[in-house]
Design an enzyme around this catalytic site. Structure first.
Site, PDB file in Angstrom:
ATOM      1  N   ASP A  13      25.488  12.383  76.557  1.00 29.04           N
ATOM      2  CA  ASP A  13      24.937  11.895  75.258  1.00 29.04           C
ATOM      3  C   ASP A  13      24.981  13.139  74.433  1.00 29.04           C
ATOM      4  OD1 ASP A  13      24.514   9.611  76.777  1.00 29.04           O
ATOM      5  OD2 ASP A  13      22.316   9.570  76.917  1.00 29.04           O
ATOM      6  N   ASN A  73      14.305  27.053  67.628  1.00 27.83           N
ATOM      7  CA  ASN A  73      14.244  26.424  69.092  1.00 27.83           C
ATOM      8  C   ASN A  73      15.601  26.106  69.482  1.00 27.83           C
ATOM      9  OD1 ASN A  73      11.468  26.129  70.084  1.00 27.83           O
ATOM     10  ND2 ASN A  73      11.286  24.251  69.613  1.00 27.83           N
ATOM     11  N   ASP A  74      16.384  24.966  68.752  1.00 30.23           N
ATOM     12  CA  ASP A  74      17.672  24.735  69.350  1.00 30.23           C
ATOM     13  C   ASP A  74      18.373  23.815  68.286  1.00 30.23           C
ATOM     14  OD1 ASP A  74      16.270  21.875  69.173  1.00 30.23           O
ATOM     15  OD2 ASP A  74      15.273  22.370  71.227  1.00 30.23           O
ATOM     16  N   TYR A 119      13.264  21.096  74.373  1.00 28.19           N
ATOM     17  CA  TYR A 119      14.359  19.946  74.780  1.00 28.19           C
ATOM     18  C   TYR A 119      15.106  20.288  76.079  1.00 28.19           C
ATOM     19  CZ  TYR A 119      17.394  15.845  73.889  1.00 28.19           C
ATOM     20  OH  TYR A 119      18.079  14.749  74.018  1.00 28.19           O
ATOM     21  N   SER A 120      15.490  21.734  75.860  1.00 30.16           N
ATOM     22  CA  SER A 120      16.344  22.067  77.092  1.00 30.16           C
ATOM     23  C   SER A 120      15.400  21.978  78.519  1.00 30.16           C
ATOM     24  CB  SER A 120      16.691  23.811  76.746  1.00 30.16           C
ATOM     25  OG  SER A 120      17.274  24.342  77.883  1.00 30.16           O
ATOM     26  N   LEU A 121      14.145  22.071  78.343  1.00 26.27           N
ATOM     27  CA  LEU A 121      13.416  22.004  79.443  1.00 26.27           C
ATOM     28  C   LEU A 121      13.559  20.529  80.009  1.00 26.27           C
ATOM     29  CD1 LEU A 121      11.303  23.359  81.652  1.00 26.27           C
ATOM     30  CD2 LEU A 121       9.688  22.798  80.190  1.00 26.27           C
ATOM     31  N   ASP A 165       3.490  22.834  66.313  1.00 27.52           N
ATOM     32  CA  ASP A 165       4.627  23.610  66.485  1.00 27.52           C
ATOM     33  C   ASP A 165       5.740  23.237  65.426  1.00 27.52           C
ATOM     34  OD1 ASP A 165       3.684  24.591  68.913  1.00 27.52           O
ATOM     35  OD2 ASP A 165       4.496  23.264  70.186  1.00 27.52           O
ATOM     36  N   GLY A 166       5.881  22.041  64.986  1.00 30.74           N
ATOM     37  CA  GLY A 166       6.701  21.689  63.993  1.00 30.74           C
ATOM     38  C   GLY A 166       6.644  22.388  62.877  1.00 30.74           C
ATOM     39  N   ARG A 177      25.306   6.127  72.382  1.00 33.10           N
ATOM     40  CA  ARG A 177      26.453   5.941  72.538  1.00 33.10           C
ATOM     41  C   ARG A 177      26.977   7.328  73.484  1.00 33.10           C
ATOM     42  NH1 ARG A 177      31.267   3.752  68.209  1.00 33.10           N
ATOM     43  NH2 ARG A 177      30.186   2.018  68.593  1.00 33.10           N
TER      44      ARG A 177
END
Length: 272
Positions: A158, A128-129, A171-173, A55-56, A139
């Site tokens: 975060d 993607n994002d 990542y959203s999922l 995928d990358g 932090r």
């Protein structure tokens, strides 16, 4: 068909060998091939491009060629392969179908990300994002969000993930965001570990322009802006990152038997 480009991940075992096998097969069909460099900076001038990797790799080449409107065919050499249609077992039959019947593809919106750094303003794209977080891992950070220049909210936590429908299953999922059908034109804002129960993922129309800035007052801190997990930039504490939908769409070649819902079931075990 005159020319087909091949883009492969040099870190994947056998990727170069598979590239040579596909190139040889295409040349026997009187199709020219060209290897696409990792840092492509000009129009590849190909009918379409084959992406060999995971995928990358698919994300990388899609971002590089979207502005030239070149379709991409994904061949999975990785583990998940959510964005890719086929693997090496089925690649030649898939290519045969394209040569006989032409290219069929889906269009996916992308994000245009504008990042002011200390030296210059970076403009890049994401399929993607885009992730905004503190430069210091782990932090707590506070980020002010704006939509079309109007204040939306301050996010403590975060960080924030801004994703496309394609990225809704990334990542959203993992942040309990919704699964969005990938060809829709929407933007998703998902807070990362928010320090309030009222901050939940939000879906916006694709015509919105988003801006984000550190909002720690006197304690403002630098932020890191990560694009598709492949590029990261430091955003100066007094600057805003701007995000909107990119003018061009990514074109992902799809087999005639492709089903997004079957992919959800087989790759992400959705509904199983």
């Amino acid at each position: 068909m005159k020319t087909i480009g091949i883009f492969y991940n040099h870190l994947k075992p056998n990727a170069k060998k598979y590239c040579d096998e596909i190139s040889k097969w295409l040349k026997e069909k009187n199709i020219k091939t060209k290897n696409i460099p990792y840092n492509l900076s000009k129009n590849p001038k190909a009918d379409f491009i084959i992406s060999l990797g995971g995928d990358g790799t698919m994300l990388r080449i899609s971002r590089l060629v979207a502005k030239y409107s070149v379709p991409v065919m994904g061949v999975n050499l990785g583990t998940l392969g959510f964005l890719t249609d086929t693997d090496m077992k089925g690649v030649f039959s898939a290519l045969e179908n394209i040569l006989d019947n032409g290219i069929e593809y889906e269009e996916r919106i992308m994000l245009e990300v504008e990042i002011p750094t200390k030296n210059k303003t970076i403009k890049t794209t994401a399929l993607n994002d885009c992730i905004i977080r503190s430069v210091y891992n782990g932090r707590l950070t506070s980020i002010d969000a704006f939509i079309n220049k109007k204040f939306l909210s301050g996010y403590k936590g975060d960080g924030i993930v801004i994703s496309t429908p394609t990225g809704s299953t990334a990542y959203s999922l993992a942040l309990s965001g919704p699964i969005i059908y990938p060809t829709l034109s929407l933007i998703i804002i998902s807070p990362i570990s928010p320090h309030t129960l009222t901050h939940r993922p939000m879906i916006l129309e694709a015509d919105k322009i988003l801006e984000f800035i550190s909002s720690d007052g006197a304690r403002k801190s630098d932020l890191v802006v990560s694009v598709d997990g492949q590029e990261s930039y430091i955003l100066d504490k007094n600057k805003k990152v701007k995000i909107k939908v990119f003018a061009k769409k990514a074109k992902l070649i799809r087999d005639k038997n492709y089903s997004y819902f079957d992919t959800l079931k087989t790759k992400l075990k959705w509904g199983v």
